[in-house]
Write a protein that holds these residues in place. Structure first.
Motif, PDB file in Angstrom:
ATOM      1  N   CYS A   1      41.228  38.754  36.659  1.00 12.52           N
ATOM      2  CA  CYS A   1      40.005  39.061  37.399  1.00 12.52           C
ATOM      3  C   CYS A   1      40.240  40.152  38.433  1.00 12.52           C
ATOM      4  O   CYS A   1      41.368  40.380  38.884  1.00 12.52           O
ATOM      5  CB  CYS A   1      39.464  37.807  38.076  1.00 12.52           C
ATOM      6  SG  CYS A   1      40.644  36.981  39.171  1.00 12.52           S
TER       7      CYS A   1
ATOM      8  N   TYR B   1      34.693  40.500  38.142  1.00 14.28           N
ATOM      9  CA  TYR B   1      34.909  40.667  36.704  1.00 14.28           C
ATOM     10  C   TYR B   1      36.022  39.731  36.255  1.00 14.28           C
ATOM     11  O   TYR B   1      37.131  39.744  36.800  1.00 14.28           O
ATOM     12  CB  TYR B   1      35.275  42.115  36.396  1.00 14.28           C
ATOM     13  CG  TYR B   1      35.731  42.349  34.971  1.00 14.28           C
ATOM     14  CD1 TYR B   1      34.836  42.266  33.903  1.00 14.28           C
ATOM     15  CD2 TYR B   1      37.064  42.657  34.689  1.00 14.28           C
ATOM     16  CE1 TYR B   1      35.252  42.501  32.606  1.00 14.28           C
ATOM     17  CE2 TYR B   1      37.490  42.892  33.385  1.00 14.28           C
ATOM     18  CZ  TYR B   1      36.579  42.806  32.350  1.00 14.28           C
ATOM     19  OH  TYR B   1      36.997  43.023  31.059  1.00 14.28           O
ATOM     20  N   ILE B   2      35.728  38.884  35.251  1.00 16.73           N
ATOM     21  CA  ILE B   2      36.701  37.904  34.756  1.00 16.73           C
ATOM     22  C   ILE B   2      36.833  38.053  33.251  1.00 16.73           C
ATOM     23  O   ILE B   2      35.865  37.821  32.513  1.00 16.73           O
ATOM     24  CB  ILE B   2      36.276  36.462  35.105  1.00 16.73           C
ATOM     25  CG1 ILE B   2      36.134  36.307  36.615  1.00 16.73           C
ATOM     26  CG2 ILE B   2      37.294  35.452  34.552  1.00 16.73           C
ATOM     27  CD1 ILE B   2      35.548  34.964  37.055  1.00 16.73           C
TER      28      ILE B   2
ATOM     29  N   THR C   1      40.882  30.331  34.499  1.00 19.47           N
ATOM     30  CA  THR C   1      39.523  30.863  34.642  1.00 19.47           C
ATOM     31  C   THR C   1      38.862  30.345  35.909  1.00 19.47           C
ATOM     32  O   THR C   1      38.218  31.118  36.653  1.00 19.47           O
ATOM     33  CB  THR C   1      38.664  30.502  33.417  1.00 19.47           C
ATOM     34  OG1 THR C   1      39.284  31.006  32.234  1.00 19.47           O
ATOM     35  CG2 THR C   1      37.265  31.085  33.542  1.00 19.47           C
TER      36      THR C   1
ATOM     37  N   CYS D   1      40.195  32.080  38.833  1.00 15.96           N
ATOM     38  CA  CYS D   1      39.608  33.414  38.956  1.00 15.96           C
ATOM     39  C   CYS D   1      38.213  33.353  39.576  1.00 15.96           C
ATOM     40  O   CYS D   1      37.860  34.187  40.420  1.00 15.96           O
ATOM     41  CB  CYS D   1      39.534  34.080  37.588  1.00 15.96           C
ATOM     42  SG  CYS D   1      41.065  34.881  37.064  1.00 15.96           S
TER      43      CYS D   1
ATOM     44  N   MET E   1      37.310  35.223  43.052  1.00 13.48           N
ATOM     45  CA  MET E   1      36.246  36.214  43.163  1.00 13.48           C
ATOM     46  C   MET E   1      35.234  35.828  44.237  1.00 13.48           C
ATOM     47  O   MET E   1      34.773  36.672  45.012  1.00 13.48           O
ATOM     48  CB  MET E   1      35.553  36.396  41.811  1.00 13.48           C
ATOM     49  CG  MET E   1      36.411  37.065  40.730  1.00 13.48           C
ATOM     50  SD  MET E   1      36.882  38.779  41.114  1.00 13.48           S
ATOM     51  CE  MET E   1      38.458  38.545  41.966  1.00 13.48           C
TER      52      MET E   1
END
Length: 397
Positions: free
Chosen positions: A196, A205-206, A219, A222, A226
């Motif tokens: 990310c 953005y991942i 995930t 991330c 973010m």
């Protein structure tokens, strides 16, 4: 009767008796063999007959293991299911590396660069053996253990670089016109599942590479990163994501979506399983990038976010993989991976042969598609990403 005639008659009777005995025995054995064959399935009967003929009459030597592998692969292929397959013992070991997102090596990715005379280093795993030894992106790998990499090819080079953990491999590189030889000790490398970065305009953005082991953990980490860095919107990229484990995907969806159905599956026995989300969710503008090479869990991830109205899907129609498989390890270390059920979206829709229709359709040129796959497409040249970013900017403006 003359003595000679008696002898000939007795001899003839003995020959007849022997022939009759042989005929009866042969007939009984043939009948027994036919009964045994009839008790087998068509597949067992066919392979048994072929094996017996090869063993009895084939004039040259052959590898029985190779014969068994070929027969197994052909059997699975003949089912007509493009998602079921057979892996030899060696292929299964490679499969496990992908499944666990880990392998024993030095921590680099390569692409063939014939003009430069070898394999170009495209990425170096931070903290990995190659990184610690000083390997840089852009270096040209010329030789592995004295063998030319262009002659070895991509697969041959990769296989020679990899090996047992703790062992060393000698590599010859070309950097700025000068050759550099390095001896690097192989180690267990965990490949990155989710990456990310915060883009301009406070959009997180991942990129999710697959939904195999560690996907949910990386995930979700991330997503949190973010948000902590000030992201006002999230862009998930599952292009070239081949899918993976249903449970990993469900964990990510559960983290993102409000209370409700996340996923449905029906197995070979007709048993239905439904996965649900709790009330906790992430409420912010989202978009998902997909393409023709988004498969299975990647498709259902995007479909769930789309059906909940939680994200805008941008890109190309996905492939449409709706069957799910399970792997059975065989006695010789090989693996049979076969479809055992079907997946459905939260609304109960099948994606088999249909895929997801993006909310905003956008295609890349063939060159850009290839460059994206190899990680060579700059973000400003990625028209799919720019479309998605435009959508998110409008939502947060």
């Amino acid at each position: 009767m003359k003595k000679l005639q008696k002898i000939l008659l007795i001899a003839a009777l003995l020959v007849f008796a022997a022939g009759a005995t042989f005929y009866i025995t042969y007939t009984e054995l043939t009948h027994q063999y036919e009964l045994e064959l009839q008790s087998l399935t068509p597949v067992e009967q066919k392979t048994a007959e072929i094996s017996s003929y090869l063993e009895e009459y084939f004039i040259d030597e052959y590898d029985e293991d190779a014969l068994a592998d070929a027969a197994a692969a052909a059997m699975v292929e003949a089912t007509g299911d493009e998602w079921s397959y057979y892996l030899t013992a060696d292929e299964y070991e490679m499969y496990l590396e992908s499944f666990y997102n880990a392998y024993v090596g030095i921590g680099v990715t390569i692409t063939e660069d014939e003009q430069a005379g070898g394999m170009r280093i495209e990425s170096v795993t931070p903290g990995g053996p190659a990184d610690q030894a000083g390997v840089r992106v852009g270096d040209i790998l010329l030789q592995v253990e004295g063998q030319d990499t262009l002659t070895l090819g991509m697969t041959g080079t990769r296989d020679l670089v990899r090996g047992e953990e703790g062992t060393a491999v000698t590599l010859l590189f070309l950097r700025d016109g000068e050759q550099l030889e390095l001896t690097i000790t192989r180690a267990n490398i965990e490949t990155q599942v989710a990456a990310c970065e915060l883009l301009e305009g406070d959009i997180g953005y991942i990129r999710i590479n697959n939904f195999d082991v560690r996907c949910a953990r990386e995930t979700i980490a991330c997503i949190d990163q973010m948000r902590s860095e000030g992201a006002k919107a999230l862009l998930f990229d599952v292009r070239f994501n081949g899918g993976g484990l249903k449970d990993e995907m469900v964990k990510v969806l559960d983290y993102l979506l409000p209370e409700g159905v996340l996923f449905r599956s029906v197995d070979y026995a007709g048993e239905e399983e439904v996965d649900y989300s709790d009330k906790r969710c992430v409420e912010m503008p989202m978009a998902v990038l997909v393409n023709l090479d988004s498969y299975s869990a990647a498709e259902f991830f995007a479909a769930a976010l789309q059906e909940y109205g939680w994200a805008t899907v941008v890109g190309e129609q996905t492939y449409g993989k709706g069957n799910f498989q399970t792997g059975f390890e065989l006695s010789d270390g090989s693996m049979l991976n076969i479809s055992i059920g079907k997946y459905y979206t939260p609304e109960g829709k099948s994606l088999t042969g249909v895929g997801i229709t993006p909310d905003i359709a956008c295609e890349l040129s063939e060159d850009d598609y290839a460059n994206l796959y190899y990680g060579l497409l700059e973000k400003e040249d990625d028209v799919q990403m720019q479309k998605a970013l435009d959508v998110l900017r409008q939502k947060i403006s």
